[in-house]
Write an enzyme that holds these catalytic residues in place. Sequence first.
Site, short mmCIF file in Angstrom:
data_model
loop_
_atom_site.label_atom_id
_atom_site.label_comp_id
_atom_site.label_asym_id
_atom_site.label_seq_id
_atom_site.Cartn_x
_atom_site.Cartn_y
_atom_site.Cartn_z
N SER A 6 4.76 124.17 33.83
CA SER A 6 5.40 125.48 33.80
C SER A 6 4.56 126.61 34.40
O SER A 6 5.12 127.61 34.80
CB SER A 6 5.80 125.83 32.37
OG SER A 6 4.74 125.62 31.48
N HIS B 117 11.63 122.74 32.83
CA HIS B 117 11.74 123.50 34.08
C HIS B 117 12.35 122.69 35.23
O HIS B 117 12.38 123.15 36.37
CB HIS B 117 10.37 124.06 34.50
CG HIS B 117 9.94 125.24 33.68
ND1 HIS B 117 10.40 126.52 33.90
CD2 HIS B 117 9.11 125.32 32.62
CE1 HIS B 117 9.86 127.34 33.02
NE2 HIS B 117 9.07 126.64 32.22
N LYS C 264 16.40 127.79 29.31
CA LYS C 264 15.87 128.24 30.61
C LYS C 264 17.03 128.28 31.60
O LYS C 264 17.80 129.21 31.56
CB LYS C 264 14.71 127.35 31.01
CG LYS C 264 13.52 127.68 30.09
CD LYS C 264 12.26 126.96 30.34
CE LYS C 264 11.23 127.52 29.37
NZ LYS C 264 10.34 126.51 28.83
C1 LIG Z 1 9.75 126.43 27.56
C2 LIG Z 1 9.32 125.04 27.35
C3 LIG Z 1 9.58 124.38 26.14
C4 LIG Z 1 10.23 125.08 24.99
O1 LIG Z 1 11.59 125.23 25.16
P1 LIG Z 1 12.36 126.29 24.24
O2 LIG Z 1 13.77 125.88 24.35
O3 LIG Z 1 12.08 127.63 24.82
O4 LIG Z 1 11.82 126.14 22.87
C5 LIG Z 1 9.19 123.07 26.00
N1 LIG Z 1 8.57 122.43 27.00
C6 LIG Z 1 8.29 123.02 28.19
C7 LIG Z 1 7.60 122.26 29.26
C8 LIG Z 1 8.65 124.35 28.40
O5 LIG Z 1 8.37 124.95 29.56
#
Ligand SMILES: *Cc1c(COP(=O)(O)O)cnc(C)c1O
Length: 391
Positions: free
Chosen positions: A180, A208, A239
């Site tokens: 990320s 992502h 996201k």
């Molecule tokens: C943002 C993210 C999460 C968490 O997801 P949420 O739905 O915001 O709790 C988990 N793993 C990765 C790699 C992320 O980038």
Amino acid sequence: MGKYDVINQALEGLKEQGLYNIIRRIDSAVGPWTVVDGKRVLNMCSNNYLGFANHERLKRAALRAVEEYGVGPAAVRSIAGTMSLHEELEKKLAAFKGTEDAVSFQSGFCANLAAIPAVAGKEAAIFTDQLNHASIIDGCRLTKAERVIFPHRDTEALKASLEEHKDKKVKLVITDGVFSMDGDLAPLPELVEAAEAHDALVLVDDAHGEGVLGSHGRGIVDHFELHGRVDMEVGTLSKAFGVVGGYVAGKREIVEYLRQQGRPFLFSSATTPADMAACIAAVEVLEQSDELVRALWDNTRYFKGEMAGLGFDTGASETPITPVMLGEAQLAWDFSKRLFEQGVFAQAIAYPTVPRGRARIRVMLSAGHSKQDLDYALEAFGKVGRELGVR
Ligand SMILES: *Cc1c(COP(=O)(O)O)cnc(C)c1O
């Protein structure tokens, strides 16, 4: 000594070290242009890859669900919180991802906290990439399994560790699909091959990659055509999906087991009807058309190309995550602040989220950005870059 002294000292410490987060406030719907701290700015840092956070069809679906099902289920999934909307979303997600089944959770974070401890008991060994997300790290911490951290994207090191632990009854390899902070991809075909050679399970966190990689945004497994060879795909609905929630898609028996043993499923209340209905609509939009995914990639290619032309270092990203590498934290904060004054919202990211000396502005591109929006951002980056002596 008062009972708050330790906390107050810790807060002071964060401020002295420059690690204290200044939290910006969003005052409107999240879109390409967003009102932030009372000012309308070009939003270049939400994870709103496809513009779903304020998408008409998702909003209508959420409103209808509130009318029909109310605002919340008022129970955990396993007692009285599973609504038809949860089941519908899970079926849709499994079909979209091409997996046997899927189970949804309150967030991607919760999905990792559910899956990792459920699958990896005392007798297990977990092999986890050094740069995996915090929710994976915490998921691992909730287990009694042995933990092996392998160097970033280093399949040879992983193979050696798998060999060393070949007698473990359960072996679980975990990687982010897209990392990320840098936007680079896991070498998933090689990781899967190594895991298969050692009879290890594979969990890939596609937070992502969802809505970004693969046909119609089906994610990294689709991108590398590894269908059926990844045991668990963890996804987020917060996201690219623009809502909130998470899920695990994968093998039937694993998903079934998570419905029995995933602790956030058993002990934390279910997501709301509005969330689920909006996510169902998001999957439908993606299934019907890849137009938004293509627009996202067009924007990504254009922005990265122009940034390189301006002399900026945008790192090793292979995705719409665009780190504008600046080095020292103070420079990154100054840069972000000057961008904001120019009407561009792009947050600085520094230690401890990324290593010291690797501070950056992390630009997140969206299908919702128009060409004029991107030109506006490029002009601001160019101007602030000149002012601050970057490039
Ligand atoms: C943002 C993210 C999460 C968490 O997801 P949420 O739905 O915001 O709790 C988990 N793993 C990765 C790699 C992320 O980038």
